[in-house]
Design a protein around this motif. Sequence first.
Motif, PDB file in Angstrom:
ATOM      1  N   PHE A   8      66.204 -34.394 -12.820  1.00  0.00           N
ATOM      2  CA  PHE A   8      66.741 -35.407 -11.916  1.00  0.00           C
ATOM      3  C   PHE A   8      66.837 -36.782 -12.576  1.00  0.00           C
ATOM      4  O   PHE A   8      67.170 -37.762 -11.914  1.00  0.00           O
ATOM      5  N   GLN A  14      71.388 -36.162 -10.208  1.00  0.00           N
ATOM      6  CA  GLN A  14      71.027 -37.096  -9.143  1.00  0.00           C
ATOM      7  C   GLN A  14      72.104 -37.134  -8.063  1.00  0.00           C
ATOM      8  O   GLN A  14      71.801 -37.107  -6.866  1.00  0.00           O
ATOM      9  N   LEU A  17      71.953 -34.037  -6.024  1.00  0.00           N
ATOM     10  CA  LEU A  17      70.836 -34.069  -5.075  1.00  0.00           C
ATOM     11  C   LEU A  17      71.191 -34.896  -3.845  1.00  0.00           C
ATOM     12  O   LEU A  17      70.990 -34.443  -2.704  1.00  0.00           O
ATOM     13  N   SER A 231      65.133 -30.025   1.045  1.00  0.00           N
ATOM     14  CA  SER A 231      64.183 -29.389   0.135  1.00  0.00           C
ATOM     15  C   SER A 231      64.812 -28.197  -0.581  1.00  0.00           C
ATOM     16  O   SER A 231      64.531 -27.949  -1.760  1.00  0.00           O
ATOM     17  N   THR A 233      67.912 -28.013  -1.379  1.00  0.00           N
ATOM     18  CA  THR A 233      68.764 -28.615  -2.408  1.00  0.00           C
ATOM     19  C   THR A 233      67.945 -28.993  -3.635  1.00  0.00           C
ATOM     20  O   THR A 233      68.335 -28.704  -4.774  1.00  0.00           O
ATOM     21  N   PHE A 234      66.792 -29.627  -3.405  1.00  0.00           N
ATOM     22  CA  PHE A 234      65.931 -30.041  -4.525  1.00  0.00           C
ATOM     23  C   PHE A 234      65.450 -28.828  -5.319  1.00  0.00           C
ATOM     24  O   PHE A 234      65.585 -28.774  -6.553  1.00  0.00           O
ATOM     25  N   LEU A 238      66.574 -27.599  -9.110  1.00  0.00           N
ATOM     26  CA  LEU A 238      65.514 -27.476 -10.115  1.00  0.00           C
ATOM     27  C   LEU A 238      65.533 -26.087 -10.752  1.00  0.00           C
ATOM     28  O   LEU A 238      65.490 -25.951 -11.994  1.00  0.00           O
TER      29      LEU A 238
END
Length: 292
Positions: A8, A14, A17, A231, A233-234, A238
């Motif tokens: 990120f 970024q 996200l 969450s 998406t994060f 990752l």
Amino acid sequence: MEWLVGPFEVAFVQRALWGGVLVSLICALAGTWVVLRGMAFFGDAMSHGMLPGIALASLLGGNLLVGAAVSAAVMAVGVSLVGRSPRLSQDTSIGLLFVGMLALGVIIVSGSESFAVDLTGFLFGDVLAVRPTDLAYLTGASGLALAISALGHRPFVALAFDERKAHTLGLRPRAAQTALLALLTLAIVASFHIVGTLLVFGLLIAPPATVLPWARRIPAVMAGAACLGASATFVGLLLSWHLGTAAGATIAATAVLQFLLSTLIAGLHHRWTRSTTTPTADRPHMEYGHPS
């Protein structure tokens, strides 16, 4: 810690996200009503029904969002008209239009020299290609979705609880249904270029369905769904970064995994509760709120 935050630190991740977070908010607002009213199949058909408009706009060099919006509107109107037939169930009408619109979209895309690339992009999107202008558009769409949800909350609740009572209270259920379809169309159109028409259904349905066993009020379902979508998406971004998988598909798969875990835990909790309470104990239920 570098494994967690390193991806990120890259600008395009970024943006992906933030784009996913905004999409999660829009989909939570619309998806909650889709889940509560049992409109999941209709939402799936709507997401795929945009393909002809997107494909045609792409071939003609037009705006993809405009093409998607027009195609989604045609799909919604088509379902309403065909669904009036007394000999056809609503599921049959939606299914026929779903297949017809999807087939038409593939036919249009097949006229492109880059058929496979275009079709893959339309279906699966490219969350890692989010631009600053896309974020600005999603921010505006989020504001509009919040406004529709706030202004239409009372009639939406009445429509979900008892359509006949909504009519008695003068809340105009047909107008509420139209506004709800507009909210659903906005969510799908705003999201397709982030996760594609095929995977937008995951963020639209999975987060609200995940929260539903645990929340008793509709605003809580919406808030929880937005948090779970963010969450997903994060975590999806990752995992995609480290495993080299498709970002949009990984995000959608993460959202579905959240739902499966929630369903499993809710089932275990329900069994434990039943074994430790009397048969007459009150069970939790969704509080729609009184529409009056």
